[in-house]
Design an enzyme around this catalytic site. Structure first.
Site, PDB file in Angstrom:
ATOM      1  N   HIS A 100       0.379 -66.125 -58.615  1.00  0.00           N
ATOM      2  CA  HIS A 100      -0.682 -66.921 -58.003  1.00  0.00           C
ATOM      3  C   HIS A 100      -0.408 -67.057 -56.506  1.00  0.00           C
ATOM      4  O   HIS A 100       0.744 -67.109 -56.072  1.00  0.00           O
ATOM      5  CB  HIS A 100      -0.757 -68.304 -58.662  1.00  0.00           C
ATOM      6  N   GLU A 172      -8.264 -63.311 -56.710  1.00  0.00           N
ATOM      7  CA  GLU A 172      -8.469 -64.621 -56.089  1.00  0.00           C
ATOM      8  C   GLU A 172      -8.354 -64.482 -54.576  1.00  0.00           C
ATOM      9  O   GLU A 172      -7.249 -64.473 -54.039  1.00  0.00           O
ATOM     10  CB  GLU A 172      -7.468 -65.643 -56.634  1.00  0.00           C
TER      11      GLU A 172
END
Length: 259
Positions: A100, A172
């Site tokens: 992430h 993302e």
């Protein structure tokens, strides 16, 4: 091959183990069973919440799946503060988020480390959700597609076709995480299509057709249907909008409407 969308909530460092129970109960009871036939719904929760969520999901036979937000690349040993994939597997985690952007930024995680973590998860029967995405300066320079494809290639290094078939990729754009800025559906499709092209190169057409690519970055109930409706976007990695069970159920239902 029709890919079933995956709507995965990333709680980040929010909700303690008691709050987790209430949130998952609300999510499960607010989303009628028929929606689970159209979309897979998951929550990736803090380590301290996993056992509580597991007990609830398995005890009440809920359709929601669950996982963690990080994992060690090591199997065991003198790694203070780390949690291994085998430990997560013992708790029946289906998923683990790796790479992430917040881990990459605050913990200096490299693509090579992300690939090692993905490998560790897969070796223990857990599907990694491998996150990739460009910062604002790359987007503004117009080199975002090449950047993300190369980052994805490095973050999947060492995974064979069978392992890639059990991997999820989350695109993302870093500039859209927690900022309220949202990439357009066309922006998401452009990059997700390029990622799928990379999977064709790495593992062949069949694996690429089956692999799910999610969009992450300020996903909301109002925007999810248009994004998931794109040909190469197969769901969402949802941050803040997943912290309220009923609101997250509405988001998942909206995604199911285009599945």
């Amino acid at each position: 091959m029709a890919r079933k969308p995956l709507i995965a909530g990333n709680w980040k460092m929010n909700l303690d183990h008691q709050q987790a129970i209430g949130t998952v109960q609300k999510l499960a009871f607010a989303l009628p069973k028929e929606y689970f036939e159209k979309v897979d719904v998951a929550v990736t929760v803090p380590f301290t919440d996993i056992r509580s969520v597991q007990t609830l999901v398995e005890g009440d036979k809920l359709e929601v799946t669950f996982g963690a937000q990080d994992v060690s690349q090591h199997e065991s040993g003198a790694y203070t503060g780390e949690v291994s994939a085998s430990m997560l597997a013992k708790l029946n985690c289906s998923w683990v988020v790796v790479g992430h952007s917040e881990r990459r930024e605050y913990h200096n995680e490299s693509d090579e480390l992300v690939a090692a973590k993905a490998k560790a998860a897969l070796s223990n029967g857990i599907s990694p959700i491998v996150c990739v995405g460009e910062p604002l300066e790359i987007r503004e320079a117009g080199t975002h597609v090449e950047y993300v494809v190369e980052q994805t290639r490095k973050s999947l290094a060492g995974l064979d076709a069978a392992e890639l078939a059990n991997t999820v990729i989350a695109y993302e754009p870093v500039w859209a995480i927690g900022t309220g800025k949202v990439a357009s559906a066309a922006d998401a499709q452009e990059v997700c299509k390029a990622i799928r092209g990379l999977i064709v190169e790495l593992a062949g057409d069949e694996v690429a057709e089956g692999l799910r690519i999610l969009y992450g970055g300020s996903v909301k109930a109002e925007t999810v249907a248009e994004i998931v409706g794109q040909p190469d976007v197969d769901g969402g990695l949802v941050g803040g909008a997943s912290l309220d069970g009923e609101a997250f159920a509405k988001l998942a239902a909206n995604a199911a409407s285009v599945a």
